[in-house]
Motif scaffolding. Sequence first.
Motif, short mmCIF file in Angstrom:
data_model
loop_
_atom_site.label_atom_id
_atom_site.label_comp_id
_atom_site.label_asym_id
_atom_site.label_seq_id
_atom_site.Cartn_x
_atom_site.Cartn_y
_atom_site.Cartn_z
N THR A 26 0.83 -1.21 0.00
CA THR A 26 0.00 0.00 0.00
C THR A 26 0.86 1.26 0.00
OG1 THR A 26 -1.74 -1.17 1.21
CG2 THR A 26 -1.82 1.24 1.22
N ILE A 27 1.94 1.24 0.78
CA ILE A 27 2.83 2.41 0.82
C ILE A 27 3.43 2.66 -0.56
CG2 ILE A 27 4.93 3.37 1.82
CD1 ILE A 27 4.33 1.73 4.34
N PHE A 28 3.95 1.60 -1.20
CA PHE A 28 4.55 1.77 -2.52
C PHE A 28 3.50 2.22 -3.54
CE2 PHE A 28 8.12 -0.95 -1.00
CZ PHE A 28 9.16 -0.12 -1.41
N ASP A 64 0.51 14.53 -4.81
CA ASP A 64 1.60 14.79 -3.86
C ASP A 64 1.18 14.44 -2.44
OD1 ASP A 64 3.25 15.65 -5.87
OD2 ASP A 64 2.86 17.79 -5.55
N SER A 65 -0.07 14.70 -2.10
CA SER A 65 -0.56 14.39 -0.75
C SER A 65 -0.56 12.88 -0.51
CB SER A 65 -1.97 14.95 -0.56
OG SER A 65 -1.96 16.36 -0.66
N CYS A 66 -0.97 12.11 -1.51
CA CYS A 66 -0.93 10.65 -1.38
C CYS A 66 0.50 10.16 -1.16
CB CYS A 66 -1.52 9.99 -2.63
SG CYS A 66 -3.31 10.16 -2.77
N ASN A 67 1.44 10.77 -1.87
CA ASN A 67 2.84 10.40 -1.70
C ASN A 67 3.35 10.78 -0.32
OD1 ASN A 67 5.73 9.82 -2.88
ND2 ASN A 67 5.83 11.89 -2.07
N ASP A 68 3.06 12.01 0.10
CA ASP A 68 3.60 12.51 1.36
C ASP A 68 3.05 11.75 2.57
OD1 ASP A 68 5.02 14.35 -0.08
OD2 ASP A 68 3.64 16.01 0.25
N PHE A 69 1.77 11.40 2.53
CA PHE A 69 1.13 10.75 3.69
C PHE A 69 0.97 9.24 3.48
CE2 PHE A 69 -0.19 15.17 4.01
CZ PHE A 69 -0.01 15.44 5.36
N SER A 70 1.77 8.66 2.57
CA SER A 70 1.59 7.25 2.22
C SER A 70 1.75 6.33 3.42
CB SER A 70 2.58 6.87 1.11
OG SER A 70 3.92 7.13 1.53
N VAL A 71 2.78 6.54 4.24
CA VAL A 71 3.02 5.65 5.38
C VAL A 71 1.92 5.80 6.42
CG1 VAL A 71 4.60 5.11 7.27
CG2 VAL A 71 5.51 5.63 4.99
N THR A 72 1.56 7.04 6.73
CA THR A 72 0.51 7.28 7.73
C THR A 72 -0.81 6.68 7.29
OG1 THR A 72 1.61 9.37 8.29
CG2 THR A 72 -0.64 9.07 9.07
N LEU A 73 -1.18 6.88 6.02
CA LEU A 73 -2.44 6.33 5.51
C LEU A 73 -2.43 4.80 5.53
CD1 LEU A 73 -3.04 8.72 2.47
CD2 LEU A 73 -4.34 8.65 4.61
N GLY A 87 5.62 -4.17 8.32
CA GLY A 87 5.45 -3.78 6.93
C GLY A 87 6.08 -2.44 6.64
N VAL A 88 6.01 -1.51 7.60
CA VAL A 88 6.68 -0.21 7.45
C VAL A 88 8.19 -0.39 7.41
CG1 VAL A 88 7.06 2.04 8.50
CG2 VAL A 88 4.78 1.03 8.54
N PHE A 89 8.72 -1.25 8.29
CA PHE A 89 10.16 -1.51 8.29
C PHE A 89 10.62 -2.10 6.95
CE2 PHE A 89 10.17 -2.23 13.17
CZ PHE A 89 10.07 -0.86 13.36
N LEU A 90 9.81 -2.99 6.41
CA LEU A 90 10.16 -3.58 5.12
C LEU A 90 10.19 -2.52 4.03
CD1 LEU A 90 10.78 -6.09 3.46
CD2 LEU A 90 8.32 -6.49 3.23
N PHE A 91 9.22 -1.63 4.05
CA PHE A 91 9.23 -0.51 3.09
C PHE A 91 10.47 0.35 3.26
CE2 PHE A 91 8.52 4.11 3.26
CZ PHE A 91 8.54 4.38 1.91
N MET A 92 10.83 0.67 4.51
CA MET A 92 12.00 1.50 4.76
C MET A 92 13.26 0.87 4.18
SD MET A 92 11.06 2.51 8.69
CE MET A 92 12.73 2.96 9.11
N GLY A 93 13.40 -0.44 4.37
CA GLY A 93 14.58 -1.11 3.84
C GLY A 93 14.60 -1.17 2.33
#
Length: 623
Positions: free
Chosen positions: A260-262, A280-289, A481-487
């Motif tokens: 979902t983040i990607f 841009d808003s979808c990109n900026d708040f992708s992790v939070t959403l 899942g967030v950690f995986l995205f970060m990596g």
Amino acid sequence: MSPKAVNRIIKASRNEKDIEDQREKVNLTARSNNDLVPNAGKVYLDTAQSWGKGLVADVKRTVGTHWVEEMTNFNQKTISVSLLMFITVIAPTLTFGAVYGTSTGFNIGAVETILATAWAGIFFSIFSGMPMVIVGSTGPVLIMTTVIYDMSNSMDVPFLPFYAWVSVWTFVYTTVTAFFDLTRFVKLATRFTDDIFALLIVSIFILNAIGSPFGQGGLLRYLDPSHISHGDYEEELGLEYNYLKTAILSILIGLATTATIFFLRGLKTSPYFCNQTARDSCNDFSVTLAVALWAVLKHIAFPTVEMEELNVPDAFAPTFTCCTADCTTYWPDDCSEVVDSVGTRNWFADLSDLNGKDYAIAIAAGPALLSFILFYLDNGITWHLIYSPRNKLQHGDSYNWDLFLNGFCNLINGLLGLPWLVATTVPCIVHLNNLTEKDKDGNVLSVQETRLTGLISHLLVGLSLLFLPVMKLIPMPVLLGVFLFMGLSSITRIDFWNRFLLFFQQPSLYQKEPFTEYMKARRYHMYTVFQILFFAGVFVVQNTKAIAIVFPFMTLMCIPGRLWLLPKIFEGWELLLLDGEEDEIQEWIDEKERITTERTVADMDPMNAAISVDDGSDNESSQ
């Protein structure tokens, strides 16, 4: 004058020009690739600034020049990145807090880790010279703290006073180092070392998110029926608990969070939605959403399926609860017969409480030296990685000033019985990436250098102490899942990784890079093999508990390896193309193209062409 006489004169002038051209060709040919840029591939130590001048220069260059701008450049990205960094920081903070508890006899725990991260993060955001850096707990520092705890037990000295004295000595070492500008030595690190260190930390994040063979965390670990989270629920629910159902749902939710983040970040360059602001808003708040979406879906769609939660403390108080009034034993582990604790430890360590062994003050200087080296390397390599010229940060660095501040913060943490903090590599990379604007080809256009994102995110970390039960609503698989995205999002920025992938690609389809254009493939593949060998050494040491404490020293060995070993194997120009900065590489390419053009012009020799035509005319007329 006859045509033959004219032809002889032309031929004589042609011979003179041929000689000059041949000399020029010799000069052009004699210029090797190493000669195109002076001292190509060499690394030099900066000139020392003595007696505190480096500290003063750091403050003037950064805080004194850009502080107001960095504290006032508020926009939408500030909010989104602040929320992202809060999520990025709080989960590992709580995880490290739990490990600190078991490693230090609960003298340091989750509450202490949250408090240290919050106040030090706020302090650094306001006063440091490099606000793009995020401080937090790291594995090597945790190991060093465990060594100090074991050492205090072996000497029969209370841990917290001894830990405080080690912190005092460490502050002395960091102050002396910053005062005499000794931080310049860490700038001898190049991309060779930076990439090895970055790939190591990023790989740890990815492995810990998926399921590391060296630990118990990760999404795939839920398939193990003996996983610690299953044990808690089996004890509570008995036969009603189905570990396999929990494991499959945890894996799906974790991977769905990453996907979902990607997906949301990809909308920025897509044609969807009504305008660029929405994208841009979808990109900026992708992790939070993504975190909010899957946390809510879990509680609404699968309320009966148990899932691992964040291990948060129940209240804001020191972790160490006392069996007796002198608070020398931990309740309930050391006094199971006592119904209730008599309170918690004091926040401030008593420096005089050394069990009558005042010599422990001098002994503390030894582990303090090792701790200082750890701070120096952990901080320095991360600073060098983030403030590399290729990231196009414009506000300058401040190694001396920030090392002094780090020593000061860890002094306060030591006196309060809080964990030491240093620069954390992956959160720093995530912070930088999300404040960077790039074009469609991935080239950096600009970076919003701000103090506000660090300030707001760590304020939220501090405020989380007031609503700790709410944090439990976020399932642990969502954060994995967030950690995986970060990596995964960070690894693509590492040149070492991208060159490693070339082993599995068709050579004719290699991405165009300076080294692929001018070097033989076996040469840059050989360079990558050397990096793999160094990386493997650091990785093995870092994941071997018995010797993990020397992990920073193994990383340090990459620097002399690059300075003294690789120049014996590779030409200077090759090291420049593989390991140099962008401006140096571009200078070499420009000079190479200039020389190539001059050789081409010299080889064309238009005068010879003209004479051959004249000779042909004369021969025809004579016949």
